[in-house]
Design a protein around this motif. Structure first.
Motif, short mmCIF file in Angstrom:
data_model
loop_
_atom_site.label_atom_id
_atom_site.label_comp_id
_atom_site.label_asym_id
_atom_site.label_seq_id
_atom_site.Cartn_x
_atom_site.Cartn_y
_atom_site.Cartn_z
N ALA A 115 15.19 1.16 -0.46
CA ALA A 115 15.55 1.15 -1.89
C ALA A 115 14.10 0.87 -2.59
N GLY A 116 13.04 0.02 -1.92
CA GLY A 116 11.63 0.15 -2.58
C GLY A 116 11.01 1.42 -2.85
N GLN A 117 11.47 2.51 -1.81
CA GLN A 117 10.60 3.59 -2.07
C GLN A 117 11.41 4.67 -3.28
N ILE A 118 12.78 4.48 -3.58
CA ILE A 118 13.44 4.99 -4.36
C ILE A 118 13.09 4.26 -5.94
N LEU A 119 12.76 3.11 -6.01
CA LEU A 119 12.46 2.58 -7.09
C LEU A 119 11.11 2.91 -7.67
N THR A 120 10.11 3.05 -6.60
CA THR A 120 8.69 3.52 -6.70
C THR A 120 8.63 4.67 -7.23
N ILE A 121 9.42 5.59 -6.82
CA ILE A 121 9.38 7.20 -6.95
C ILE A 121 10.01 7.25 -8.59
N ALA A 122 10.98 6.49 -8.87
CA ALA A 122 11.64 6.37 -10.19
C ALA A 122 10.68 5.95 -11.35
N ILE A 123 9.83 4.96 -10.80
CA ILE A 123 8.92 4.36 -12.06
C ILE A 123 7.61 5.44 -11.87
N GLY A 124 7.18 6.00 -11.05
CA GLY A 124 6.16 6.97 -10.94
C GLY A 124 6.63 8.37 -11.70
N LEU A 125 7.73 8.90 -11.91
CA LEU A 125 8.29 9.90 -12.48
C LEU A 125 8.20 9.50 -14.05
N MET A 126 8.60 8.20 -14.22
CA MET A 126 8.74 7.80 -15.60
C MET A 126 7.49 7.57 -16.16
N CYS A 127 6.42 7.11 -15.51
CA CYS A 127 4.96 7.19 -15.73
C CYS A 127 4.22 8.48 -16.04
N GLY A 128 4.55 9.39 -15.11
CA GLY A 128 4.30 10.76 -15.43
C GLY A 128 4.78 11.47 -16.41
N GLU A 179 0.72 -1.24 -0.17
CA GLU A 179 0.06 0.05 0.10
C GLU A 179 0.85 1.27 0.01
N GLN A 180 1.96 1.36 0.74
CA GLN A 180 2.66 2.52 0.74
C GLN A 180 3.48 2.54 -0.58
N TYR A 181 3.88 1.70 -1.15
CA TYR A 181 4.35 1.88 -2.50
C TYR A 181 3.50 2.25 -3.53
N LEU A 182 2.16 1.80 -3.50
CA LEU A 182 1.30 2.31 -4.48
C LEU A 182 1.11 3.87 -4.18
N SER A 183 0.46 4.24 -3.04
CA SER A 183 0.41 5.54 -2.59
C SER A 183 1.63 6.56 -3.16
N THR A 184 2.92 6.08 -3.01
CA THR A 184 4.04 6.89 -3.55
C THR A 184 4.18 6.80 -4.99
N TRP A 185 3.64 5.83 -5.71
CA TRP A 185 3.75 5.96 -7.05
C TRP A 185 2.56 6.90 -7.72
N ILE A 186 1.69 6.86 -6.94
CA ILE A 186 0.44 7.60 -7.44
C ILE A 186 0.85 9.30 -7.07
N ARG A 187 1.55 9.41 -5.93
CA ARG A 187 2.04 10.80 -5.63
C ARG A 187 3.03 11.36 -6.61
N CYS A 188 4.05 10.55 -7.20
CA CYS A 188 4.65 10.80 -8.18
C CYS A 188 3.96 10.99 -9.52
N LEU A 189 3.21 10.13 -10.06
CA LEU A 189 2.68 10.19 -11.10
C LEU A 189 1.51 11.43 -11.19
N ILE A 190 0.75 11.53 -10.39
CA ILE A 190 -0.30 12.62 -10.42
C ILE A 190 0.42 13.89 -10.26
N GLY A 191 1.25 14.11 -9.17
CA GLY A 191 2.00 15.20 -8.81
C GLY A 191 2.78 15.69 -10.05
#
Length: 234
Positions: free
Chosen positions: A144-157, A2-14
């Motif tokens: 490490a999981g948060q950093i990877l999730t942030i990178a994926i979210g920014l790439m998707c955005g 759940e925490q990774y999903l929220s981080t991904w959404i935060r980076c994507l939508i943001g």
């Protein structure tokens, strides 16, 4: 998870709303073009002077709230993003039904005309934003999981912000070049009946010799046309 999903959404939508809002105010021309697009997409009184600045301000508010490390701010930011995306989707659907072919200006520099897929895109993005607004941000997870999730979210955005150009590039008929126009029938008819030019062509640099006066085939005597000189009287 759940925490990774929220981080991904935060980076994507943001990132999407960050690029969208900043590109609209990057210059006077950019904002004027966006305001004109808002007036065409939402033909209501004051759309150009009032609605366009309000939309830009709300977009700034979305990524500003999502960037704050506060659970309440995250919920409000995600809820605001979901609401804006739904309104944008509805506006695009109504514009397409009216036959409007103006540019969406969703991300400022985009010149792609409004189409149904843009409404679908906004609806798809509204789903994770609405889910985040309901459940809030998660907690925990490894660094490490948060950093990877942030990178994926920014790439998707970043991919979403360039979808307009990609879809327009691969649109059927985008690479079709216009054939040159055929000459008109009038021009062909005039060209067909033009008499051929039978005048002799002179070579460059060649001077034709002049014939002497005796050999000229001229029936007019020399001096014809002039008044004869009066004879002297003795």
């Amino acid at each position: 998870m759940e925490q990774y999903l929220s981080t991904w959404i935060r980076c994507l939508i943001g990132l999407i709303f960050l690029v969208s809002s900043v590109s609209k105010v990057s210059g006077r021309r950019s904002f004027n073009e966006f305001a004109a697009a808002v007036e065409a997409l939402a033909p209501v009184p004051g759309a150009r002077r009032l609605l366009a600045p309000v939309v830009v301000a709300l977009e700034f508010g979305v990524w500003g709230l999502l960037a704050l490390p506060v659970p309440g701010a995250f919920r409000y930011g995600a809820g605001l993003a979901a609401g804006l995306l739904l309104v944008f989707a509805l506006g695009i659907v109504l514009a397409v039904r009216r036959g409007t072919d103006t540019a969406c200006r969703c991300f400022g520099v985009s010149t792609a005309p409004v189409s149904g897929w843009q409404a679908v895109r906004n609806l798809v993005l509204a789903v994770p934003a609405g889910v985040s607004a309901l459940f809030g941000p998660g907690s925990g997870g490894t660094t490490a999981g948060q950093i990877l999730t942030i990178a994926i979210g920014l790439m998707c955005g970043a991919l979403v912000t360039t979808l307009d150009e990609l879809v327009e590039l691969f649109r059927p008929g985008a690479w079709t070049t216009a054939r040159p126009a055929a000459p008109s029938a009038t021009f062909r008819q005039e060209k067909r009946h033009d008499p051929p030019d039978r005048r002799p062509r002179l070579r460059r640099g060649v001077v034709r010799p002049q014939l002497p006066a005796e050999s000229r085939n001229d029936q007019t005597p020399a001096g014809a046309g002039r008044d004869p000189q009066p004879q002297r009287q003795h």
